[in-house]
Design a protein around this motif. Structure first.
Motif, PDB file in Angstrom:
ATOM      1  N   ALA A 108      95.761  24.696  -7.659  1.00 22.67           N
ATOM      2  CA  ALA A 108      96.601  25.087  -8.794  1.00 22.67           C
ATOM      3  C   ALA A 108      95.862  24.814 -10.094  1.00 22.67           C
ATOM      4  O   ALA A 108      95.025  23.896 -10.166  1.00 22.67           O
ATOM      5  N   ASP A 109      96.162  25.618 -11.083  1.00 17.23           N
ATOM      6  CA  ASP A 109      95.637  25.366 -12.423  1.00 17.23           C
ATOM      7  C   ASP A 109      96.715  25.708 -13.440  1.00 17.23           C
ATOM      8  O   ASP A 109      97.552  26.584 -13.219  1.00 17.23           O
ATOM      9  N   GLY A 123      94.425  18.228 -10.970  1.00 15.98           N
ATOM     10  CA  GLY A 123      93.698  17.191 -10.250  1.00 15.98           C
ATOM     11  C   GLY A 123      92.439  16.761 -10.952  1.00 15.98           C
ATOM     12  O   GLY A 123      91.825  15.753 -10.588  1.00 15.98           O
ATOM     13  N   VAL A 124      92.024  17.523 -11.976  1.00 18.78           N
ATOM     14  CA  VAL A 124      90.846  17.183 -12.772  1.00 18.78           C
ATOM     15  C   VAL A 124      91.326  16.784 -14.161  1.00 18.78           C
ATOM     16  O   VAL A 124      91.749  17.633 -14.950  1.00 18.78           O
ATOM     17  N   GLY A 125      91.309  15.490 -14.462  1.00 23.42           N
ATOM     18  CA  GLY A 125      91.816  15.017 -15.740  1.00 23.42           C
ATOM     19  C   GLY A 125      93.337  15.010 -15.770  1.00 23.42           C
ATOM     20  O   GLY A 125      94.010  15.304 -14.776  1.00 23.42           O
ATOM     21  N   ASN A 126      93.883  14.669 -16.926  1.00 24.52           N
ATOM     22  CA  ASN A 126      95.330  14.626 -17.091  1.00 24.52           C
ATOM     23  C   ASN A 126      95.881  16.018 -17.364  1.00 24.52           C
ATOM     24  O   ASN A 126      95.278  16.812 -18.088  1.00 24.52           O
ATOM     25  N   LEU A 127      97.047  16.294 -16.790  1.00 28.32           N
ATOM     26  CA  LEU A 127      97.724  17.565 -16.979  1.00 28.32           C
ATOM     27  C   LEU A 127      98.684  17.427 -18.156  1.00 28.32           C
ATOM     28  O   LEU A 127      99.682  16.709 -18.081  1.00 28.32           O
ATOM     29  N   VAL A 128      98.374  18.100 -19.261  1.00 26.37           N
ATOM     30  CA  VAL A 128      99.202  18.020 -20.466  1.00 26.37           C
ATOM     31  C   VAL A 128     100.390  18.961 -20.319  1.00 26.37           C
ATOM     32  O   VAL A 128     100.224  20.154 -20.064  1.00 26.37           O
ATOM     33  N   LEU A 129     101.600  18.415 -20.492  1.00 26.42           N
ATOM     34  CA  LEU A 129     102.837  19.186 -20.426  1.00 26.42           C
ATOM     35  C   LEU A 129     103.548  19.054 -21.768  1.00 26.42           C
ATOM     36  O   LEU A 129     104.073  17.991 -22.103  1.00 26.42           O
TER      37      LEU A 129
END
Length: 253
Positions: free
Chosen positions: A34-35, A42-48
């Motif tokens: 997923a991206d 899964g790569v770095g923090n997911l900004v929401l």
């Protein structure tokens, strides 16, 4: 007769030996990639960000011998074994055996600001028609929410209860009203220590320093609880009655 039994036993043994290889050939796995806004999950923090529309893309790789029927894509955030937000998007599609499918959709988390804030474990998963999880991928989400969100209010509630627990234990210590038994005195301080550990975990999460996880939660909570337990155990004995409460003794002449 013996030859027939031996032959049947040999065939049975050969069948048993072949079963693992057949099962391993049929077994497989379903992988999820997923991206979000072009950044792999899964790569770095997911900004929401609640104020921005997010484009989510999922790729399901079916390495099994059966068709995987995806119905829903779920994005959820949890902390301390509690789910603070979850978004289900209906995206029905089938993934044939030994193949992969990709789907994209927009996500508008407008109410996310009132649900969570800070760093939280986030899971992206695909769910089938029976509401069973087919595959998932986990990451750390950076939620740009409000301090007065559900997660922030939960932390404030824990803070108030912990402060009341410490105040009750310390006031009882000052007035010498703690139990005479050491173990009972230690148990009186234990809830305050447990709450202190929870506050530490939530504070680090809200300040975007450390996301809640078993590796981070257990040392803080158990360490603070153990420290409070020892503090209560070593508190001085409340002693006997105060001089003003002692009975008057008459001395006969």
């Amino acid at each position: 007769m013996r030859r027939r039994l031996a032959g049947a036993g040999l065939l049975l043994w050969c069948g048993i030996m072949l079963l693992p290889s057949t099962a391993s050939a049929q077994d497989g796995s379903v992988l999820l990639e997923a991206d979000v806004d072009g950044r792999p999950v899964g790569v770095g923090n997911l900004v929401l960000d609640p104020s921005a529309t997010t484009k989510v893309s999922v790729t399901v790789r079916n390495n099994t011998d059966t068709v995987q029927r995806v119905k829903t894509v779920r994005i959820s955030g949890t902390a301390l074994a509690l789910t603070f937000f979850a978004y289900d998007t209906t995206v029905p599609f089938d993934v044939a055996p030994k193949s992969s499918e990709t789907r994209s959709f927009p996500l508008e988390p407008t109410d996310l600001g009132s649900q969570a804030i800070g760093l939280l474990p986030v899971t992206v998963e695909v769910i089938d028609v029976q509401r069973q999880t087919i595959a998932e991928v986990e990451t750390t989400g950076d939620v740009r929410g409000s301090l007065w969100s559900v997660y922030g209010a939960f932390g404030l509630g824990v803070l108030v209860l912990t402060a009341l627990s410490w105040a009750g234990a310390l006031i009882a210590l000052a007035r010498r009203r703690l139990p005479a038994n050491r173990w009972q005195r230690a148990m009186r301080f234990l809830p305050a220590g447990f709450g202190t550990g929870l506050i530490a975990v939530i504070s680090l999460s809200v300040l975007r320093l450390v996301a809640p996880s078993p590796a981070a939660e257990i040392p803080f909570i158990l360490g603070a609880a153990a420290a409070a337990f020892v503090l209560g155990y070593v508190t001085p004995h409340p002693g006997g009655q105060q001089p003003s409460e002692m009975d008057t003794v008459r001395i006969q002449r």
